[in-house]
Design a protein around this motif. Structure first.
Motif, short mmCIF file in Angstrom:
data_model
loop_
_atom_site.label_atom_id
_atom_site.label_comp_id
_atom_site.label_asym_id
_atom_site.label_seq_id
_atom_site.Cartn_x
_atom_site.Cartn_y
_atom_site.Cartn_z
N THR A 153 0.81 -1.23 0.00
CA THR A 153 0.00 0.00 0.00
C THR A 153 0.84 1.27 0.00
N ILE A 154 2.13 1.15 0.24
CA ILE A 154 2.97 2.34 0.41
C ILE A 154 3.35 2.93 -0.94
N LYS A 155 3.22 4.25 -1.03
CA LYS A 155 3.54 5.00 -2.24
C LYS A 155 4.70 5.96 -1.94
N PRO A 156 5.34 6.51 -2.98
CA PRO A 156 6.49 7.39 -2.75
C PRO A 156 6.21 8.51 -1.76
N ALA A 157 5.06 9.16 -1.87
CA ALA A 157 4.77 10.28 -0.97
C ALA A 157 4.69 9.86 0.48
N ASP A 158 4.35 8.59 0.74
CA ASP A 158 4.22 8.11 2.11
C ASP A 158 5.57 8.10 2.84
N VAL A 159 6.67 8.05 2.07
CA VAL A 159 8.01 8.06 2.68
C VAL A 159 8.79 9.31 2.29
N GLY A 160 8.06 10.35 1.84
CA GLY A 160 8.69 11.63 1.56
C GLY A 160 9.41 11.72 0.24
N LEU A 161 9.04 10.89 -0.74
CA LEU A 161 9.72 10.90 -2.03
C LEU A 161 8.83 11.48 -3.11
N LYS A 162 9.47 12.07 -4.12
CA LYS A 162 8.81 12.44 -5.35
C LYS A 162 9.43 11.62 -6.47
N GLU A 163 8.61 11.20 -7.43
CA GLU A 163 9.13 10.41 -8.53
C GLU A 163 10.09 11.24 -9.37
N GLU A 164 11.26 10.64 -9.69
CA GLU A 164 12.22 11.29 -10.56
C GLU A 164 11.79 11.11 -12.01
N ALA A 165 12.28 12.01 -12.87
CA ALA A 165 11.98 11.87 -14.29
C ALA A 165 12.63 10.60 -14.82
N ALA A 166 11.89 9.86 -15.63
CA ALA A 166 12.39 8.59 -16.15
C ALA A 166 13.60 8.79 -17.04
N ASP A 167 13.71 9.98 -17.70
CA ASP A 167 14.86 10.24 -18.57
C ASP A 167 15.85 11.18 -17.90
N ASP A 168 16.12 10.94 -16.60
CA ASP A 168 17.09 11.76 -15.90
C ASP A 168 18.39 11.77 -16.68
N ASP A 169 19.11 12.90 -16.64
CA ASP A 169 20.22 13.13 -17.55
C ASP A 169 21.55 12.59 -17.05
N ARG A 170 21.55 11.87 -15.93
CA ARG A 170 22.81 11.33 -15.43
C ARG A 170 22.60 9.88 -15.02
N GLY A 171 23.70 9.13 -14.93
CA GLY A 171 23.60 7.74 -14.59
C GLY A 171 23.15 6.87 -15.76
N LEU A 172 23.20 7.41 -16.99
CA LEU A 172 22.68 6.66 -18.12
C LEU A 172 23.70 5.71 -18.72
N GLY A 173 24.96 5.90 -18.41
CA GLY A 173 25.99 4.97 -18.87
C GLY A 173 25.95 4.76 -20.37
N PHE A 174 26.10 3.51 -20.80
CA PHE A 174 26.19 3.21 -22.21
C PHE A 174 24.85 3.33 -22.92
N PHE A 175 23.77 3.52 -22.17
CA PHE A 175 22.50 3.76 -22.82
C PHE A 175 22.43 5.18 -23.36
N GLY A 176 23.32 6.06 -22.89
CA GLY A 176 23.34 7.44 -23.37
C GLY A 176 23.89 7.50 -24.79
N ALA A 177 23.42 8.47 -25.56
CA ALA A 177 23.81 8.55 -26.96
C ALA A 177 25.15 9.25 -27.14
N ASN A 178 25.49 10.14 -26.23
CA ASN A 178 26.70 10.93 -26.38
C ASN A 178 27.86 10.27 -25.67
N GLN A 179 28.76 9.62 -26.43
CA GLN A 179 29.90 8.92 -25.84
C GLN A 179 30.83 9.88 -25.11
N LEU A 180 30.95 11.12 -25.60
CA LEU A 180 31.87 12.07 -24.98
C LEU A 180 31.42 12.48 -23.60
N ASN A 181 30.14 12.31 -23.31
CA ASN A 181 29.59 12.72 -22.02
C ASN A 181 29.44 11.54 -21.08
N ARG A 182 30.14 10.42 -21.35
CA ARG A 182 29.93 9.18 -20.61
C ARG A 182 30.26 9.35 -19.13
#
Length: 263
Positions: free
Chosen positions: A52-81
């Motif tokens: 029954t617990i949802k993010p708001a119940d523990v003080g969280l907000k959902e992050e954007a699914a396409d957050d711009d960091r932590g993407l590793g090799f799934f990222g398109a820009n190799q120079l920004n790895r």
């Protein structure tokens, strides 16, 4: 204005009741000396509370699914790895005692908690938001151990695949037990996600509950002689070798922003 304040009070009270109920139930169920057997009513109730617990119940907000960091090799820009790998997992401690730990792991996209174990522990994992790939094993019993031919001639031990799937929130709570359910597991964030964990009892090295990391090798890598694997089921097994904690595993310590728990 008074009515709006009263609604906020009711909302906070509702949020607090979920986390407080979770804590109260854990305090009742778990003790340093032991816990109920798997599939017992108290453990089933704990799963139902977590469901029954949802993010708001523990003080969280959902992050954007396409957050711009932590993407590793799934990222398109190799120079920004490097920049894309830079965002670490965040660990949020809610409560820890001799009996159990309540905590949250917040993952940026593509971040990984490597394959590791939970010796003599039961772990409840509730995916709060996002998508998470889980790969988990259980040891084959009796133990099947062979000497590897790699550097150091370390031993490898046979394990059977228990879970290999992507979880998408909302979904039911996952549970692993000391001997089954995927006690050795790896988490990979498909999208930004967060997991609420209950670990009982908590890790304690001096009591034999040390977290050990592993590398998994395909079954065909080593010969088991007259091992227990049947022809055609090789994909269901792997050889696990102990490794040092990966040097690139780094976690930030976050601050719990949910309702206060009354101990």
């Amino acid at each position: 204005m008074v009515f709006a304040s009263f609604r906020r009070y009711l909302s906070m009270r509702h949020q607090s009741s979920k986390v407080q109920d979770l804590y109260d139930h854990c305090k009742t169920v778990f003790s340093p000396s032991g816990m109920p057997p798997p599939s017992s009513q108290p453990l089933l109730k704990l799963s139902s509370i977590l469901d029954t617990i949802k993010p708001a119940d523990v003080g969280l907000k959902e992050e954007a699914a396409d957050d711009d960091r932590g993407l590793g090799f799934f990222g398109a820009n190799q120079l920004n790895r490097v920049a894309r790998w830079a965002k670490p997992i965040t660990y949020v401690d809610i409560h820890e005692s001799d009996s159990f730990t309540m905590c949250i792991f917040c993952f940026p996209t593509s971040s990984v908690i490597p394959l590791h174990d939970h010796p003599e522990m039961t772990v409840f994992s509730k995916l709060l938001y996002g998508s998470l790939h889980v790969k988990a094993y259980d040891w084959v019993e009796p133990p099947c151990i062979v000497e590897s031919k790699g550097p150091g001639h370390s031993q490898v031990r046979l394990a059977k695949l228990a879970v290999d799937k992507v979880l998408n929130a909302p979904c039911e709570t996952s549970v692993l037990y000391p001997k089954h359910g995927g006690n050795l597991h790896c988490f990979t964030a498909v999208t930004a996600c967060a997991v609420l964990d209950i670990l009982a009892p908590p890790y304690k090295e001096y009591e034999g509950r040390k977290c050990t990391y592993y590398h998994d090798y395909p079954y065909s890598t080593f010969s088991a002689g007259n091992g227990p694997v049947c022809v055609g089921e090789e994909d269901e097994y792997a050889w696990l070798a102990e490794i040092e904690q990966p040097s690139d595993l780094y976690m930030n310590t976050g601050v719990y922003a949910g309702p206060t728990i009354q101990l």
